[in-house]
Structure formats: C-alpha cells, structure tokens
Design an enzyme around this catalytic site. Structure first.
Site: not given
Lengths: 556, 167
Positions: A48, A160, A468, A110-111
């Site tokens: 993602e 949802k 760097m 959940f999630q």
C-alpha cells in the site's frame, strides 16, 4: 437504488478520475466489486505504501489529484508514509480507506485502526463517512480541498456498512462550499505596489523559487520577471525545472548541496524575492545568516508560511502566478545591472571543478543520462546521495520533470512514484534515480511494472552503502561506518526473476551504451551502476553552518 | 511572552476538538486553558483558548488554526474590551464551628455559593476572572483544599461587536 460503493465510484468518475492505485482487502471488497467493471483503471501495487507514492507521482507529473485506495487497519496504516510525503511537499492526493462497519467502530475489531486519528497531523483534512448519503458531497469536497489553495492530501475513511447501504434516492451534490476554507489567490494591491518599488530600487536582487511555483504553473512568470528585471534565479530542490538549467540567469539549486553561485548570491543580495518557498532549514542553513543583507518579499498561498522561519518585509499571500503577473505588469524593463550580474557570472564560472577521474562517477552517469534524454524525460529520485547527484547534475528544462521527496525525505519513494508518473505522462521516458538502499525499500514494485508493462527505467547508483549517512559518518563521525554498509546485491538478477531486463555496469565506457539500451527498450529496465563506493555529494553546508560556509567542491 | 485569549468559531463536528488540541501539541504551543461548547449559530461551536506565547508565536497559532478546514474564524481578543469568566468548584475542609464560619465568611466576600455541606467539608462554587479564583484558592488553602476543579475561561466582546461566521 444504489449502494454507497457505487455512489463512491460514480463520484470519483465525476471528478474525472481515470487511474487509481490500490490494494484490496476485506473492508474494501464492496468498492473493488464496483471497480471490477467501472471505466476507471486500477493499478494493483505490491504494497500500500507504493499506492500512495504512485498516486503522489501521478499528481506531481500531471498537476491533477492522485488517488489511492487501501483496506482498513494495516492497509490504511501502510499509506501513512506516502500521505506524510505528499503533505510535506504539498501534493494533491485523495486517499480512500476501508473501515470496519460503523457498529464495530471503537471496539478493536479485526483490522481496525483509527486512520482519521492517525492521519490528522499529516493531511490537509480527513473524513470518516458514517452515512452513505454523505459520500457524494464528501468526495466533492475532498477533491476540492486537495487540489486548491496550497494543495495537500485528504483522506476519506469509509466503513464497510456505509459501502453496502442501499440508497433510495441519490442526495443532490452541491459545488464544494466550505465556510472554513477560502484560499486567497489575488495578492493584496498595496503589498504588490510595495514589492514593485522594492524591485525597481534593488541593486542586487535575487529570485528564490520553489515548489509553489511548479504547483501554481508559474514557471513562465518567474522567467519573465527574471528576464525583464535581470534578476538571477536560485531554485530549491522542489523548484528545479522552473527555469531551464542552461538559462544565463539560472544559478541552480540553493541550500545544503546547492551551488556556490546560489548560496553566495543569497548571502550578498540586497533584495530576496521568495516565491512558493518556505525557508526550510535544508535551504537556509543557519537562519540568521540567510540573506543577511536583504530585504525580503515573500509570495506564498499559505499565510502560515510567511514569517514562520524568517521575518519578511513584504508579505504577499496569493497564487504565485497571479501575484507575479500583477507585479510584472507594473514594472519597467531594467537595463544594465552589470556589476551584480558579473559577480554572479564569476561564481558560476568558478564553481565547475575538477574533472571526474576515470572511475565510475555518479556525476558522469547523471550527465550522460541528461544528455541522452534531452527534453524527453521525467526524472524521479529516491532519497540520499542519489537524489542530490540527480538534482545537481541533470539539466532540468521544464517544470514537472523532476519528482522527488523533498520535505519528508522518504527513501523508497522514487520507484513507485515513477510508476505513477508514467501513468500521468505515458509519452515521457520516466527514470527512477535510485541508491541500492532506497531501491530495496520498495523493490517489490518490480511486480507491478511487469504486470502493467510500465516502461520505467531504474538507474541504481550502487555503492553498497547507505551513502548519505556514510558520508556524514565520514565527515562528522570520524569514519565510523556504523551500520551503513550493505552487502552486494545482484539487482539484475532480481529484475530478471521478476521478468525485467537489466544490465550491470562497472566501467565508465559502458555507461552510455547501457543507458541507450535502457532508453530504447520498450519495457522496464534496471541498470545497476557499481559506482565509486565513497564518492561524496559536494559542495556541502554542514548542518547549522551559514549557507555560504561550504565544504568540498562539485565534481565535473 | 504573555497570555493571549483566542476566540475560535468552529464547525460542530466529531473530531474538531482533537484537531485543535493536536495542532497545539505538535506545534509546541502552550495551552493554559480551553473551553468549548455549542453556541447560537447552528452547527457551530465557540471555543475560548488561553495561550502563552510571544507575538510571533501567537501569529503562528492563529495562522495554523485558520488552516484547519473546520475552523471558521479565529480572533485574538486579548487587547479588546471583553467580559471573561471562569467557574470553579472548591471542596474545603470545614469542620462545624469556627472553621466553617471562617470559610463561609470568605465565601460571602467572594460571592461564592455553598452548594454542598458534608460532615467535615463544604463545596464552594465561584465565578469570576482568573485572578479572583486564584485569590480565593489562596485564602482557602489555610483550611485545607480537598479537591479543586475549574473550567477554562470563556469570553465575549462587550457591546454590539461580536465574532460571527461571516468573514
């Protein structure tokens, strides 16, 4: 009857969205079901974070709002670095996330993650949409907020059950009207008059221009002002491409790894015209010693940037292009200015230095790349030495052809952003200038470029170090290379395993043929340049020093 | 550095308080007090925030607040003619007898109300500006303050002038 998910997808179409970068999951299944046969192209990334960076790259290359989509919980959290990157560089982005159903919110379902809470400090605004009927207006407002004023990311979090709610009638959608958000575009007339007279009087003026000019589409106005009044131009990292690199008035980049000409000029100028910049510490060095002899005109669309780091004499809140046009209209062409321009020219001539030796120098690779691409390339970079070498040695001639994470300095940004840039500008050759460290932060996107045949060219400047950080350890930590050495990686082998072609380059003579091979290949390509391991980025202003206290010299 | 009173008109939406408090904490601004509640304008709330800072810091506070989409109007009313009040509830140790009489006398002088009487304590309710409440707290300390709670300051401009949503 239509579902919230359908209304969402239709709202996106109404905003003109053609491409979305995303990754599916449980809480966004209803949206994905709508996308299955919607006339919107969805690019499936491999992480993602890459969706957010790709949407960001798409936005920077095109000037349009980029869109990314992820599921709840881990999906949403993985967008965070990408959203923060866009926020720091004022990139218009709309991030859509799934959320657990409204009746589970706050229950550690959940999630579940509180993504609106998490992203509050790194978004311009965000929404948790609890009613399907609000979706249309929220999408309208989100795009309006993201793309206007000082652009920035907006997150829309959708539970949802809101996606699956059946709407009896579609609520009417008005044009975005927000009583707490009214950006100022026109500069204040009195302030513009004052600026005009200061510019007329100045003996040693300097333009200091940045990302705000690119965002405003004001590059041409900057060039006109510079030429009309004979004002040299220093650009920030974010402003590269505003004025062509080979323009006689261009001094190049200002700041920690800027040019001598730009950094000396800002120290000696008597008038600093700052446009679309924010006096960032990587530009100013020790703030009190920045432009110590100058009066300052600061033009920016965000009033909060004016006077934030440095007091200014003439603040002008407004759109860079509109304000510059008002100023130019009132000015009379300047003749002469021989002394100041000669001094600036002298610095420019002095700063080009020792010839690179026979080794595989990064400067040489970037310059060859620049030479080959001419006016047909978009250069995206990762973060670190690779970024600074690209910024210093590539000849940028057009706005929106240099895409780099400036404010946040996000390693792993470049490769996915390059993918996004390709979808915005398929006519351009898109190159990701990478280091071996940065490339490995989002190397999984090789899967994406194969799946969608994205012809992005990855130029890895491979020194088997986190270069760097190693450079700072060499200069300031007595060469104690604490955890900055990376073992050799066979990037060509990795690319091939994904189905991407590649070449490893170890000799100077091979550089040009390898670049030619990459640029003439239709598909993606990985070039693994084994550069001098301890090449440094010079010149450099040590952190906290004045901007004209530079060490080291730039390689030729 | 001095205390500034900032009056903010905000959209009455979920999360607006956390947007504002989050802004103060991440930008390192010092909130002395904050009071918020609905107001006469539909869908809006008024917020009064007392902030410690110099002029440049307060300028940044105002500008950063204005950037929040849910913020409709920001005004620094420190140097304007205002009425401002805080409310405090003070539970004081006050055994029946001389002690309780002393507490009640002080309460009278400060026009504080006694709103609860227990076997060994009384609760005082007082409104006023910060200095008055500070002074009362100091006086009551000798008796023993068991619990002390105060609201943030709320303020309005005097007379016809007001802070309205129309910019």
């Amino acid at each position: 009857m239509k579902t919230g998910a359908k209304l969402l997808v239709e709202s996106l179409q109404r905003e003109g969205v053609e491409t979305i970068f995303g990754y599916p999951g449980g809480a966004v299944l209803p949206i994905y079901d709508e996308l299955y046969d919607a006339p919107i192209r969805h690019i499936l990334v491999r992480h993602e974070q890459a969706a957010a960076h790709a949407a960001d790259g798409y936005a920077r290359a095109s000037g349009r709002v980029g869109v990314c989509l992820a599921t709840s919980g881990p999906g949403a959290c993985n967008l965070v670095t990408g959203i923060a990157t866009a926020y720091m560089d004022s990139v218009p982005l709309v991030a859509i996330t799934g959320q657990v159903p409204t009746f589970m919110l706050g229950n550690d379902a959940f999630q579940e993650s509180d993504i609106t809470g998490i992203t509050m400090p790194i978004t311009k605004h965000n929404y948790l949409v609890k009613r399907a009927a609000d979706l249309g207006q929220v999408v309208k407002d989100a795009f309006y907020i993201a793309g206007t004023g000082r652009p920035g990311p907006v997150l829309v979090d959708i539970p949802k059950d809101v996606m699956t709610t059946q709407l009896e009638a579609e609520p009417p959608i008005g044009r975005a009207k927000l009583r707490g958000y009214q950006p100022t575009y026109e500069g204040h007339a009195l302030q513009i008059e004052k600026a005009v007279s200061l510019i007329g009087e100045a003996e040693r003026p300097l333009l200091y221009v940045g990302g705000g000019v690119i965002a405003s589409g004001a590059s041409e106005d900057v060039r006109r002002l510079a030429e009309l009044m004979l004002i040299p131009v220093a650009t920030t990292l974010m402003g590269l491409g505003t004025v062509p690199c080979d323009h006689p008035l261009n001094l190049g980049m200002i700041g920690m790894h800027g040019t001598e000409a730009a950094n000396y000029a800002v120290t000696e100028c008597d008038l600093l015209i700052a446009v679309g910049v924010r006096f960032d510490d990587r530009v100013t060095g020790k703030i009190d010693a920045f432009a110590p002899n100058a009066r300052i005109i600061h033009i920016d669309i965000d009033p909060a940037e004016i006077g934030k780091n440095k007091p200014v004499d003439i603040p002008i809140v407004g759109d860079a292009g509109k304000v510059l046009q008002s100023i130019i209209r009132r000015l009379i062409k300047k003749e002469g200015r021989e002394t100041w321009l000669a001094r600036v020219r002298h610095w420019k001539e002095e700063q080009t230095v020792r010839d690179g030796d026979d080794g595989l120098s990064p400067a040489y690779i970037i310059r060859e790349m620049s030479d080959l691409l001419g006016d047909h390339g978009i250069v995206v970079s990762e973060v670190g030495q690779n970024q600074m070498w690209a910024a210093q040695h590539y000849c940028f001639r057009r706005p929106r052809t240099w895409i780099s994470s400036g404010g946040l300095g996000t390693m792993g940004y470049g490769f996915p952003a390059a993918i996004g840039a390709h979808f915005a500008r398929p006519d351009e050759t898109v190159v990701d200038v990478a280091g071996d460290g940065s490339f490995q932060m989002n190397i999984q996107e090789l899967g994406t470029v194969v799946q969608y045949k994205v012809p992005v060219k990855v130029v890895v400047l491979n020194n088997m170090y986190l270069g760097m950080v190693r450079q700072w350890q060499e200069l300031f930590y007595d060469r104690r290379y604490s955890y900055t050495e990376l073992p050799a990686v066979d990037f060509v082998g990795i690319a091939r395993a994904y189905g991407v072609d590649g070449i490893r380059v170890e000799e100077r003579e091979e550089v040009r043929p390898a670049l030619e091979a990459a640029f003439t290949t239709d598909g993606p390509f990985v070039l693994d340049f084994r550069i001098e391991r301890e090449a440094n980025v010079f010149p450099m202003v040590p952190a906290g020093a004045a901007i004209n206290e530079m060490i080291g010299r730039r390689q030729a | 550095m001095k205390l500034h009173t900032i009056h903010i008109l905000v959209e009455n939406r979920a999360g607006v308080l956390s947007r504002i408090s989050g802004l103060f904490s991440r930008r390192g601004f010092n909130i002395e007090s904050l009071a918020v509640g609905t107001c006469e304008e539909a869908g809006m709330s008024r917020m009064t925030i007392v902030v410690l800072g110099d002029d440049a810091q307060i300028e940044q506070v105002k500008k950063q607040l204005n950037k929040l989409i849910d913020v409709i109007k920001v005004s620094d009313i420190t140097d304007q003619s205002t009425v401002a009040r805080e409310l405090a509830l003070i539970k004081v140790a006050a055994e029946p007898g001389d002690t309780r009489a002393g507490v009640m006398q002080i309460a009278n002088i400060f026009r504080a109300k006694i709103i609860d009487v227990g076997a060994k304590t009384v609760i005082l309710e007082v409104t006023g500006d910060s200095e008055k409440i500070d002074a009362l707290e100091t006086l009551l300390r000798q008796y023993g303050i068991k619990e002390f709670v105060r609201t943030g300051k709320i303020a309005l401009l005097r007379g016809q002038k007001g802070i309205k949503s129309m910019k």
